[in-house]
Design an enzyme around this catalytic site. Sequence first.
Site, PDB file in Angstrom:
ATOM      1  N   HIS A   1       0.875  -1.196   0.000  1.00  0.00           N
ATOM      2  CA  HIS A   1       0.000   0.000   0.000  1.00  0.00           C
ATOM      3  C   HIS A   1       0.902   1.234   0.000  1.00  0.00           C
ATOM      4  O   HIS A   1       1.784   1.365  -0.855  1.00  0.00           O
ATOM      5  CB  HIS A   1      -0.919  -0.116   1.229  1.00  0.00           C
ATOM      6  CG  HIS A   1      -2.034   0.883   1.313  1.00  0.00           C
ATOM      7  ND1 HIS A   1      -2.428   1.676   0.273  1.00  0.00           N
ATOM      8  CD2 HIS A   1      -2.873   1.204   2.353  1.00  0.00           C
ATOM      9  CE1 HIS A   1      -3.450   2.440   0.661  1.00  0.00           C
ATOM     10  NE2 HIS A   1      -3.728   2.181   1.920  1.00  0.00           N
TER      11      HIS A   1
ATOM     12  N   HIS B   1      -2.221  -2.413  -9.589  1.00  0.00           N
ATOM     13  CA  HIS B   1      -3.292  -1.890  -8.751  1.00  0.00           C
ATOM     14  C   HIS B   1      -4.467  -2.854  -8.796  1.00  0.00           C
ATOM     15  O   HIS B   1      -4.723  -3.480  -9.814  1.00  0.00           O
ATOM     16  CB  HIS B   1      -3.746  -0.505  -9.237  1.00  0.00           C
ATOM     17  CG  HIS B   1      -4.487   0.244  -8.194  1.00  0.00           C
ATOM     18  ND1 HIS B   1      -5.841   0.128  -8.018  1.00  0.00           N
ATOM     19  CD2 HIS B   1      -4.043   1.085  -7.219  1.00  0.00           C
ATOM     20  CE1 HIS B   1      -6.200   0.879  -6.997  1.00  0.00           C
ATOM     21  NE2 HIS B   1      -5.133   1.457  -6.485  1.00  0.00           N
TER      22      HIS B   1
ATOM     23  N   ASP C   1       2.382   5.656  -6.499  1.00  0.00           N
ATOM     24  CA  ASP C   1       3.641   5.584  -5.753  1.00  0.00           C
ATOM     25  C   ASP C   1       4.873   5.550  -6.650  1.00  0.00           C
ATOM     26  O   ASP C   1       5.992   5.646  -6.156  1.00  0.00           O
ATOM     27  CB  ASP C   1       3.633   4.336  -4.849  1.00  0.00           C
ATOM     28  CG  ASP C   1       2.614   4.472  -3.740  1.00  0.00           C
ATOM     29  OD1 ASP C   1       2.481   5.578  -3.201  1.00  0.00           O
ATOM     30  OD2 ASP C   1       1.928   3.479  -3.430  1.00  0.00           O
TER      31      ASP C   1
HETATM   32  N1  CMC Z   1       5.332  -6.074 -10.553  1.00  0.00           N
HETATM   33  C1  CMC Z   1       5.260  -7.222 -11.244  1.00  0.00           C
HETATM   34  N2  CMC Z   1       4.144  -7.967 -11.359  1.00  0.00           N
HETATM   35  C2  CMC Z   1       3.044  -7.528 -10.761  1.00  0.00           C
HETATM   36  C3  CMC Z   1       3.042  -6.331 -10.009  1.00  0.00           C
HETATM   37  C4  CMC Z   1       4.234  -5.612  -9.922  1.00  0.00           C
HETATM   38  N3  CMC Z   1       4.286  -4.472  -9.223  1.00  0.00           N
HETATM   39  N4  CMC Z   1       1.814  -6.137  -9.508  1.00  0.00           N
HETATM   40  C5  CMC Z   1       1.082  -7.172  -9.905  1.00  0.00           C
HETATM   41  N5  CMC Z   1       1.819  -8.011 -10.651  1.00  0.00           N
HETATM   42  C6  CMC Z   1       1.359  -9.274 -11.232  1.00  0.00           C
HETATM   43  C7  CMC Z   1       1.324 -10.335 -10.150  1.00  0.00           C
HETATM   44  O1  CMC Z   1       2.561 -10.989 -10.029  1.00  0.00           O
HETATM   45  C8  CMC Z   1       0.224 -11.229 -10.632  1.00  0.00           C
HETATM   46  O2  CMC Z   1       0.739 -12.043 -11.670  1.00  0.00           O
HETATM   47  P1  CMC Z   1       0.239 -13.582 -11.822  1.00  0.00           P
HETATM   48  O3  CMC Z   1      -1.211 -13.467 -12.159  1.00  0.00           O
HETATM   49  O4  CMC Z   1       1.102 -14.115 -12.912  1.00  0.00           O
HETATM   50  O5  CMC Z   1       0.475 -14.225 -10.490  1.00  0.00           O
HETATM   51  C9  CMC Z   1      -0.794 -10.262 -11.269  1.00  0.00           C
HETATM   52  O6  CMC Z   1      -0.003  -9.116 -11.650  1.00  0.00           O
HETATM   53  C10 CMC Z   1      -1.891  -9.795 -10.317  1.00  0.00           C
HETATM   54  O7  CMC Z   1      -1.240  -9.245  -9.155  1.00  0.00           O
HETATM   55  P2  CMC Z   1      -1.821  -9.345  -7.686  1.00  0.00           P
HETATM   56  O8  CMC Z   1      -0.737  -9.100  -6.728  1.00  0.00           O
HETATM   57  O9  CMC Z   1      -2.612 -10.605  -7.553  1.00  0.00           O
HETATM   58  O10 CMC Z   1      -2.813  -8.119  -7.670  1.00  0.00           O
HETATM   59  P3  CMC Z   1      -3.550  -7.564  -6.389  1.00  0.00           P
HETATM   60  O11 CMC Z   1      -4.728  -6.846  -6.907  1.00  0.00           O
HETATM   61  O12 CMC Z   1      -3.769  -8.616  -5.379  1.00  0.00           O
HETATM   62  O13 CMC Z   1      -2.474  -6.531  -5.775  1.00  0.00           O
HETATM   63  C11 CMC Z   1      -1.048  -4.647  -5.644  1.00  0.00           C
HETATM   64  C12 CMC Z   1      -2.391  -5.191  -6.153  1.00  0.00           C
HETATM   65  C13 CMC Z   1      -1.052  -3.137  -5.782  1.00  0.00           C
HETATM   66  C14 CMC Z   1      -0.909  -5.016  -4.175  1.00  0.00           C
HETATM   67  C15 CMC Z   1       0.092  -5.265  -6.472  1.00  0.00           C
HETATM   68  O14 CMC Z   1      -0.018  -4.848  -7.815  1.00  0.00           O
HETATM   69  C16 CMC Z   1       1.466  -4.929  -5.928  1.00  0.00           C
HETATM   70  O15 CMC Z   1       1.938  -5.615  -5.011  1.00  0.00           O
HETATM   71  N6  CMC Z   1       2.144  -3.862  -6.480  1.00  0.00           N
HETATM   72  C17 CMC Z   1       3.430  -3.428  -5.939  1.00  0.00           C
HETATM   73  C18 CMC Z   1       3.218  -2.594  -4.681  1.00  0.00           C
HETATM   74  C19 CMC Z   1       2.649  -1.231  -4.990  1.00  0.00           C
HETATM   75  O16 CMC Z   1       3.094  -0.533  -5.881  1.00  0.00           O
HETATM   76  N7  CMC Z   1       1.649  -0.836  -4.197  1.00  0.00           N
HETATM   77  C20 CMC Z   1       0.998   0.475  -4.297  1.00  0.00           C
HETATM   78  C21 CMC Z   1      -0.415   0.337  -4.759  1.00  0.00           C
HETATM   79  S1  CMC Z   1      -1.196   1.859  -5.303  1.00  0.00           S
HETATM   80  C22 CMC Z   1      -1.188   2.973  -4.011  1.00  0.00           C
HETATM   81  C23 CMC Z   1      -1.594   2.450  -2.720  1.00  0.00           C
HETATM   82  O17 CMC Z   1      -2.592   1.780  -2.557  1.00  0.00           O
HETATM   83  O18 CMC Z   1      -0.862   2.736  -1.779  1.00  0.00           O
END
Ligand code: CMC
Length: 384
Positions: A223, A262, A319
């Site tokens: 987050h 996201h 971010d």
């Molecule tokens: N880099 C590489 N791959 C990614 C990323 C990333 N940053 N984010 C998602 N993916 C891939 C993930 O590996 C998965 O692939 P697969 O289906 O092959 O397993 C797919 O995309 C879906 O990802 P998820 O983690 O299941 O998606 P989610 O909706 O559960 O999580 C998230 C969303 C924001 C937590 C995640 O994208 C993440 O961890 N991003 C990095 C951390 C980040 O930048 N967070 C800030 C979010 S926006 C502002 C806020 O809320 O603070």
Amino acid sequence: MSADVGFSKGLAGVVADETSISQVQGDAGRLIYRGVPIEELAENATFEEVTHFLLRGELPSESGLEATRKALLDGRSLPQHVESLIDSAGKSAHPMKVLQAATAALSFSEGVVDLKDKEGNINAALKLTAQVATAVARFSRRRRGLEPVAPDPSLSHAENFLYMIHGEKPNKEEARTFDVALILHMDHDFNASTFAGRVIASTEAGLISSVSGAVGALSGPLHGGANERVLQMADEIGDPAKAKEWVLDALKNKKKVMGFGHRVYRTMDPRAKVLRSMLEKTVAQKSDTATYEILLTVHDTMIEQLSAKQKDYIWPNVDFWSGSLYRLMNLESIDYTPIFAVARVVGWCSHIVEMWQDNRIYRPAAKYVGPESAQFPGLQKRSS
Ligand code: CMC
């Protein structure tokens, strides 16, 4: 008993409550605060105006804005016990832990909640918004071995925060850029920290206690903690020429690249667009642009690779660009998530004020996957 409405890991797609504060339109890449597109507020509004708008649900008149401004000014000082708590934290403590503790300590004077006292709750929210900024700035200076700087009543919220951090007043351009960055971070419908705050507030625990829990939720790397990690990543890469290889390696090893992805957006996060454009303007006036260049290569490589892997629903989020903008303002990366909180506190409080108008405790159901029936043999039998 309520009907079973199904199971969704991570509550994805679950509609948990109603709100009229903000809406994230994931497919369109659009964010609105009470119907107004974020780009319009970034272009024309101030932190004080948007604070009034989010908390009260109406755009302020001149006198209304003056009242909000005054409440934010009047709330800037911290009680002695909170100053002492902040000053007693070791320099190695993470500022988000200190902020969570400081916020909890601000709740010591909080009385029994009166859900229907909207005006009283809004006033408490404005005071807390002012105090969060002072608390973040105070620990930032303590951590750097500097004396705290007292708030300056002639300065706006954004200007005063930068002043309390740096000990000198920002120029108009820098203050406006920071003001807009705060506006962009103020609310984002049911993000994890807002939801956490709403869960706590739904029990009728106090506003400040609820915000203290929200600070904890914001600190996590998935987050708000992502903004600090983006800069750690840039520092680890260290050289724009190494950025492409670093990203390829990260993706090969299924490492998440911070600042990308996201739950709701399936296209570019509109906040990231505004931040990138402000960053480009700021970079043009600076000589040390290494961080920006590293992140630009990370960005372009990610877009190219994700598109090749048919994962073109993953885009940079808020971010990704905020940190390199803050770095150009001489802010340290460890302070980036607390700065997020300086803005998001307005959203948290607005949600609490809103939900208390028609409150029902949040109590979802669990999908139980344990055994249906098990024995409890005494300790002696388990040991033999
Ligand atoms: N880099 C590489 N791959 C990614 C990323 C990333 N940053 N984010 C998602 N993916 C891939 C993930 O590996 C998965 O692939 P697969 O289906 O092959 O397993 C797919 O995309 C879906 O990802 P998820 O983690 O299941 O998606 P989610 O909706 O559960 O999580 C998230 C969303 C924001 C937590 C995640 O994208 C993440 O961890 N991003 C990095 C951390 C980040 O930048 N967070 C800030 C979010 S926006 C502002 C806020 O809320 O603070």
